[in-house]
Design an enzyme around this catalytic site. Structure first.
Site, short mmCIF file in Angstrom:
data_model
loop_
_atom_site.label_atom_id
_atom_site.label_comp_id
_atom_site.label_asym_id
_atom_site.label_seq_id
_atom_site.Cartn_x
_atom_site.Cartn_y
_atom_site.Cartn_z
N CYS A 119 0.82 -1.23 0.00
CA CYS A 119 0.00 0.00 0.00
C CYS A 119 0.85 1.27 0.00
O CYS A 119 0.36 2.35 -0.32
CB CYS A 119 -0.93 0.02 1.22
SG CYS A 119 -2.07 -1.34 1.26
N HIS A 259 -3.63 7.35 3.17
CA HIS A 259 -4.00 6.10 2.50
C HIS A 259 -5.44 5.75 2.88
O HIS A 259 -5.82 5.81 4.04
CB HIS A 259 -3.04 5.00 2.94
CG HIS A 259 -3.42 3.63 2.48
ND1 HIS A 259 -3.82 3.38 1.18
CD2 HIS A 259 -3.47 2.45 3.13
CE1 HIS A 259 -4.09 2.09 1.06
NE2 HIS A 259 -3.90 1.50 2.24
N ASN A 289 -10.17 0.04 -0.18
CA ASN A 289 -8.72 0.13 -0.10
C ASN A 289 -8.11 -0.34 -1.44
O ASN A 289 -8.15 -1.53 -1.75
CB ASN A 289 -8.24 -0.76 1.06
CG ASN A 289 -6.74 -0.73 1.24
OD1 ASN A 289 -6.00 -0.22 0.40
ND2 ASN A 289 -6.28 -1.29 2.35
O1 UT7 Z 1 -3.88 -0.95 3.63
C1 UT7 Z 1 -3.20 -1.30 4.79
C2 UT7 Z 1 -3.65 -2.61 5.23
N1 UT7 Z 1 -4.94 -2.79 5.75
C3 UT7 Z 1 -5.55 -2.03 6.68
O2 UT7 Z 1 -5.15 -0.95 7.02
C4 UT7 Z 1 -6.72 -2.63 7.39
C5 UT7 Z 1 -6.57 -2.46 8.87
N2 UT7 Z 1 -7.60 -3.07 9.66
C6 UT7 Z 1 -8.92 -2.74 9.62
O3 UT7 Z 1 -9.34 -1.91 8.86
C7 UT7 Z 1 -9.83 -3.37 10.65
O4 UT7 Z 1 -9.04 -4.09 11.57
C8 UT7 Z 1 -10.92 -4.29 10.03
C9 UT7 Z 1 -11.94 -3.47 9.32
C10 UT7 Z 1 -10.26 -5.28 9.08
C11 UT7 Z 1 -11.64 -5.06 11.14
O5 UT7 Z 1 -12.17 -4.18 12.09
P1 UT7 Z 1 -11.93 -4.44 13.65
O6 UT7 Z 1 -12.66 -3.40 14.35
O7 UT7 Z 1 -10.45 -4.51 13.84
O8 UT7 Z 1 -12.65 -5.84 13.87
P2 UT7 Z 1 -12.04 -7.22 14.38
O9 UT7 Z 1 -11.08 -7.79 13.38
O10 UT7 Z 1 -11.53 -7.04 15.77
O11 UT7 Z 1 -13.33 -8.12 14.39
C12 UT7 Z 1 -14.44 -7.82 15.22
C13 UT7 Z 1 -15.55 -8.83 14.95
C14 UT7 Z 1 -15.09 -10.28 14.94
O12 UT7 Z 1 -16.10 -11.05 15.57
P3 UT7 Z 1 -15.94 -11.54 17.09
O13 UT7 Z 1 -14.69 -12.36 17.12
O14 UT7 Z 1 -15.84 -10.28 17.89
O15 UT7 Z 1 -17.20 -12.31 17.32
C15 UT7 Z 1 -15.03 -10.62 13.48
O16 UT7 Z 1 -15.26 -11.99 13.25
O17 UT7 Z 1 -16.13 -8.59 13.66
C16 UT7 Z 1 -16.19 -9.83 12.94
N3 UT7 Z 1 -16.06 -9.53 11.50
C17 UT7 Z 1 -17.12 -9.29 10.72
N4 UT7 Z 1 -18.43 -9.24 10.95
C18 UT7 Z 1 -19.25 -8.96 9.92
C19 UT7 Z 1 -14.92 -9.44 10.78
N5 UT7 Z 1 -15.24 -9.12 9.51
C20 UT7 Z 1 -16.58 -9.03 9.44
C21 UT7 Z 1 -17.48 -8.72 8.40
N6 UT7 Z 1 -18.81 -8.69 8.69
N7 UT7 Z 1 -17.08 -8.45 7.16
#
Ligand code: UT7
Length: 332
Positions: A119, A259, A289
């Protein structure tokens, strides 16, 4: 301004972008994985993304963006002597996407290569190309960020498949007489955190085989929450370093172009740096992204919508796999 950047002054003299016409909406994703529009919007700010069809390659998007940037700059492809493409999704391992772009736009005099900083590829590319112009070996550079990330996205993994989109953006770099051009460019990396964000298959570690395909190794694997935390801290730190280099403060910046990975990451980074909302450019809602393409697409959209005018001071920053991160501060 940092002394080493003051002479010669190197600026962005043209900008252009391109994205596929096909849309992938949150409603589409609701039909593919167990997710909801509400979750995606609340956690990421993304509503829709552009998605390349099976015939569209990274080099096609890159070449269209490049031709638009050259037109904006009033520069003929034959005058380009350097092409740097930041991409994690090249058409193939070799020849480089840079060489394919060279062929397709007719930049016959150019040296062309790809740069792997995920990225952060466009920011790394600006840094490298500006250095080569400063060295005196090159005069007119095309720096491109281009991706078709949806081609390495696992549409069975809801934690990543809602995030990514496709597109390309390009900038023409040259010496400038008016304005100060690029006043700071900083790049960093931390290879110890590489496993947080990777596509493990297809290289010398896991050469392509039926087994690697069955194990889904040719898709993005990400520990999202860890990436999130590192991204905010690293991006805020490296913008501050860039401002310090240039003897500027946040108040001197007219437009902050981070970004476009996630609206919450953008908001948290802007808050750390004390940039008010009206100075922060955001289009992640419509593109998702797009990795290395996100910053040049954003700068081009800012220009086309009147958010960016000649003479404005811009701070651009990115973070990605590696980990890699970098900032560029420039007068447009
Ligand atoms: O370009 C550079 C690289 N990438 C990034 O910068 C991305 C960086 N990370 C993020 O943007 C965020 O971490 C995400 C958007 C990927 C995830 O958000 P989060 O607030 O960090 O959520 P999490 O990974 O802690 O997941 C929270 C919950 C989980 O469920 P449990 O374990 O709490 O029951 C996930 O399973 O959300 C669940 N989850 C979803 N639920 C519905 C993860 N993806 C989804 C989804 N729909 N698509």
């Amino acid at each position: 301004m940092a002394k080493y950047l003051a002479d010669p002054k190197i600026g962005i003299v043209g900008i252009g972008s391109d994205a596929p016409e096909e849309l992938l909406t949150n409603a589409d994703l609701e039909r593919i994985v167990d997710t909801s529009d509400q979750w995606i919007v609340e956690r990421t700010g993304i509503r829709t993304r552009r998605i390349a069809n099976s015939k569209t390659t990274t080099s096609m998007l890159a070449s269209r963006a490049a031709l638009r940037a050259l037109e904006d700059a009033g520069v003929d492809p034959g005058d380009v002597d350097l092409i740097v493409v930041g991409t994690a999704t090249p058409d193939m391992l070799f020849p480089s996407t840079g060489c394919l772009v060279q062929r397709d736009i007719g930049a016959t005099r150019a040296a062309a290569f790809d740069l792997a900083a995920a990225c952060t590829g466009f920011i790394y590319g600006l840094n490298v190309a500006a250095g080569m112009i400063r060295n005196g070996t090159h005069d007119t550079a095309l720096v491109i960020g281009a991706e078709t990330l949806t081609k390495i996205t696992d549409f069975e993994d809801r934690s990543t498949c809602v995030l990514f989109g496709d597109g390309a953006g390009a900038a023409v770099l040259r010496r400038v007489e008016n304005g100060s051009g690029i006043v700071s460019t900083r790049i960093k990396s931390d290879g110890t955190l590489g496993e947080m964000l990777m596509m493990p298959g297809g290289g010398s570690l896991h050469p392509p085989s039926h087994a690697t395909v069955d194990a889904r190794l040719h898709y993005i694997k990400m520990s999202g929450n860890n990436v999130f935390k590192s991204a905010v801290k690293s991006m805020a730190d490296i913008v501050q370093t860039g401002l310090d280099d240039a003897g500027l403060t946040a108040a001197d910046v007219d437009l902050f172009v981070p970004h476009q990975a996630n609206a919450r990451i953008i908001e948290a980074t802007a808050k750390k740096l004390a940039f008010p909302t009206e100075k922060v450019f955001m289009n992640v809602d419509r593109y998702g992204n797009t990795s290395a393409a996100s910053i040049p697409i954003a700068i081009d959209e800012a220009r086309q919508t009147g958010r960016l005018e000649r003479g404005d001071m811009v701070a651009a920053v990115a973070f990605g796999a590696g980990f890699t991160w970098g900032s560029v501060i420039f007068e447009y």
